[in-house]
Design a protein around this motif. Structure first.
Motif, short mmCIF file in Angstrom:
data_model
loop_
_atom_site.label_atom_id
_atom_site.label_comp_id
_atom_site.label_asym_id
_atom_site.label_seq_id
_atom_site.Cartn_x
_atom_site.Cartn_y
_atom_site.Cartn_z
N THR A 131 38.29 40.32 52.98
CA THR A 131 37.44 39.20 53.41
C THR A 131 36.15 39.20 52.58
OG1 THR A 131 36.29 40.44 55.16
CG2 THR A 131 38.36 39.34 55.77
N GLY A 132 35.50 38.05 52.52
CA GLY A 132 34.29 37.95 51.71
C GLY A 132 34.57 38.25 50.26
N ALA A 133 35.73 37.73 49.78
CA ALA A 133 36.23 38.14 48.45
C ALA A 133 35.72 37.30 47.30
CB ALA A 133 37.76 38.10 48.46
N SER A 134 34.91 36.28 47.57
CA SER A 134 34.53 35.35 46.49
C SER A 134 33.39 35.87 45.62
CB SER A 134 34.15 33.99 47.08
OG SER A 134 33.01 34.12 47.92
N SER A 135 32.71 36.93 46.05
CA SER A 135 31.57 37.44 45.28
C SER A 135 31.31 38.90 45.62
CB SER A 135 30.31 36.61 45.57
OG SER A 135 29.95 36.76 46.94
N GLY A 136 30.37 39.49 44.91
CA GLY A 136 29.89 40.83 45.24
C GLY A 136 30.96 41.91 45.27
N LEU A 137 30.88 42.76 46.29
CA LEU A 137 31.80 43.89 46.40
C LEU A 137 33.23 43.43 46.62
CD1 LEU A 137 29.73 46.37 48.63
CD2 LEU A 137 29.75 46.15 46.14
N GLY A 138 33.43 42.36 47.37
CA GLY A 138 34.77 41.85 47.62
C GLY A 138 35.46 41.44 46.33
N LYS A 139 34.75 40.70 45.50
CA LYS A 139 35.30 40.29 44.21
C LYS A 139 35.54 41.51 43.32
CE LYS A 139 34.21 37.46 40.14
NZ LYS A 139 33.22 36.58 39.50
N GLY A 140 34.58 42.42 43.30
CA GLY A 140 34.71 43.63 42.47
C GLY A 140 35.92 44.45 42.86
N MET A 141 36.16 44.60 44.15
CA MET A 141 37.33 45.35 44.62
C MET A 141 38.62 44.62 44.24
SD MET A 141 36.36 46.93 48.37
CE MET A 141 35.50 45.51 49.06
N ALA A 142 38.63 43.29 44.35
CA ALA A 142 39.82 42.51 44.02
C ALA A 142 40.21 42.71 42.55
CB ALA A 142 39.57 41.03 44.30
N VAL A 143 39.23 42.69 41.67
CA VAL A 143 39.50 42.87 40.23
C VAL A 143 40.12 44.25 39.97
CG1 VAL A 143 38.44 43.11 37.95
CG2 VAL A 143 37.72 41.24 39.47
N LEU A 144 39.56 45.28 40.58
CA LEU A 144 40.07 46.64 40.38
C LEU A 144 41.48 46.80 40.96
CD1 LEU A 144 36.83 48.70 41.07
CD2 LEU A 144 37.91 48.30 38.86
N TYR A 145 41.72 46.20 42.11
CA TYR A 145 43.06 46.30 42.71
C TYR A 145 44.09 45.51 41.90
CZ TYR A 145 42.15 49.06 46.87
OH TYR A 145 41.86 50.10 47.73
N ALA A 146 43.68 44.41 41.29
CA ALA A 146 44.59 43.66 40.42
C ALA A 146 45.02 44.53 39.24
CB ALA A 146 43.92 42.38 39.92
N LYS A 147 44.07 45.24 38.68
CA LYS A 147 44.37 46.15 37.56
C LYS A 147 45.32 47.26 37.99
CE LYS A 147 40.05 45.33 35.05
NZ LYS A 147 38.72 45.88 34.67
N MET A 148 45.29 47.61 39.28
CA MET A 148 46.15 48.67 39.82
C MET A 148 47.52 48.14 40.24
SD MET A 148 43.19 50.53 42.11
CE MET A 148 44.20 51.78 42.90
N GLY A 149 47.70 46.81 40.12
CA GLY A 149 49.00 46.23 40.42
C GLY A 149 49.24 45.91 41.88
N ARG A 150 48.18 45.80 42.66
CA ARG A 150 48.35 45.49 44.09
C ARG A 150 48.36 43.96 44.30
NH1 ARG A 150 46.71 50.38 46.60
NH2 ARG A 150 46.92 51.96 44.96
N ASN A 151 49.10 43.53 45.30
CA ASN A 151 49.08 42.12 45.70
C ASN A 151 47.86 41.87 46.58
OD1 ASN A 151 51.62 41.69 44.45
ND2 ASN A 151 52.67 42.44 46.28
N LEU A 152 47.28 40.69 46.45
CA LEU A 152 46.00 40.43 47.12
C LEU A 152 46.02 39.17 47.97
CD1 LEU A 152 43.84 41.40 44.05
CD2 LEU A 152 43.79 42.58 46.25
N ALA A 153 45.48 39.29 49.17
CA ALA A 153 45.25 38.16 50.07
C ALA A 153 43.73 38.05 50.20
CB ALA A 153 45.89 38.42 51.42
N LEU A 154 43.17 37.03 49.61
CA LEU A 154 41.71 36.92 49.50
C LEU A 154 41.20 35.72 50.30
CD1 LEU A 154 41.46 37.49 45.64
CD2 LEU A 154 41.39 39.22 47.46
N CYS A 155 40.15 35.95 51.08
CA CYS A 155 39.58 34.83 51.83
C CYS A 155 38.06 34.89 51.80
CB CYS A 155 40.09 34.81 53.28
SG CYS A 155 40.09 36.40 54.12
N ALA A 156 37.47 33.71 51.87
CA ALA A 156 36.01 33.55 51.86
C ALA A 156 35.72 32.08 52.16
CB ALA A 156 35.43 33.93 50.50
N ARG A 157 34.45 31.77 52.33
CA ARG A 157 34.09 30.37 52.61
C ARG A 157 34.21 29.50 51.37
NH1 ARG A 157 28.22 30.64 54.36
NH2 ARG A 157 28.32 32.40 52.93
N ARG A 158 33.88 30.05 50.22
CA ARG A 158 33.78 29.25 49.00
C ARG A 158 35.11 29.23 48.24
NH1 ARG A 158 28.17 32.14 47.28
NH2 ARG A 158 29.47 33.93 47.84
#
Length: 252
Positions: free
Chosen positions: A12-39
């Motif tokens: 959650t809160g994946a559109s910026s900051g730590l949420g976005k940063g974690m998403a990028v690193l997990y993508a590099k690790m090959g994980r599937n992502l479910a991302l949500c945020a207001r924007r």
């Protein structure tokens, strides 16, 4: 390191900051992502970026204001249906508005309290309902080093909400001790992100990528409470617990 690979990760809160940063690193690790945020526009940009980083992963995005508590349950369940399972949910959405108590900013302080704590309860409820049904899963809550003690000025209510998150998570952890469901609480130190971009002089501040790498490393270990980056916070959090108030005043 956990022996269980958590392939489908909701943030959650994946559109910026730590949420976005974690998403990028997990993508590099090959994980599937479910991302949500207001924007949603930001989520769409991030989805394209992640699919470029790793074309082999699934990236799902949905609009979610975590303060719409009914929507939290709806969105989490939709992600679960679309992905087949949710292996890890990272309760990350938060805000840092506020000011010293009694200075006319009750509205901002209240908004921070609801977003950071009441809405985190909704996210934990929705996640753990799914995990109980699956009989598996990993709940991760993003707290803060400020949970350790009270802080002044703009951090007063923020720190109180993070202390509440840590306590809430521990209660859930106790509840689930004899189940396959894991509960981890991450306490980041001072990491540069959109929530604190206007803050100037803060000790031991690290950039977003460095901070997110430390967070992911701690999440993957699936321990109870982690203080990151480990240097200096694994030690400093213990000192903070017994430090005089005059010393804490210099940190915020």
């Amino acid at each position: 390191m956990s022996s269980t690979l958590r392939q489908n990760i909701l943030i959650t809160g994946a559109s910026s900051g730590l949420g976005k940063g974690m998403a990028v690193l997990y993508a590099k690790m090959g994980r599937n992502l479910a991302l949500c945020a207001r924007r949603v526009d930001r989520l769409e940009t991030l989805k394209a970026e992640l699919e470029e980083v790793n074309p082999n992963i699934t990236v799902l995005i949905k609009s979610l204001d975590v303060n719409d508590h009914d929507a939290v349950f709806t969105v989490f369940n939709e992600f679960k249906q679309e992905m087949g399972s949710l292996d890890r949910v990272i309760v990350n959405a938060g805000m840092g508005k506020g000011a010293s108590i009694g200075t006319g900013y009750f509205k901002a302080n209240k908004e921070t309290a609801i977003t950071n704590f009441v809405s985190a309860i909704a996210q934990c409820e929705a996640a753990v309902e799914i995990f109980r049904e699956q009989n598996s899963g990993h709940l991760v809550t993003i707290s803060s080093i400020s949970a350790v003690r009270g802080f002044r000025r703009a951090l007063t209510v923020y720190a109180a909400t993070k202390a509440a998150i840590t306590s809430l998570s521990e209660g859930i952890r106790i509840d689930l001790m004899r189940t396959p469901i894991k509960v981890s609480t991450i306490h980041p130190g001072f990491i540069r992100s959109e929530i604190n971009e206007k803050v100037e002089k803060v000790p031991f501040m690290v950039d977003t990528e460095t901070g997110c790498k430390a967070i992911i490393k701690a999440i993957e270990k699936e321990g109870g409470n982690s203080y990151v980056p480990a240097w200096p916070w694994a030690i400093l959090n213990r000192i903070m617990r017994v430090a005089p108030l005059s010393w804490l005043a210099k940190m915020s």
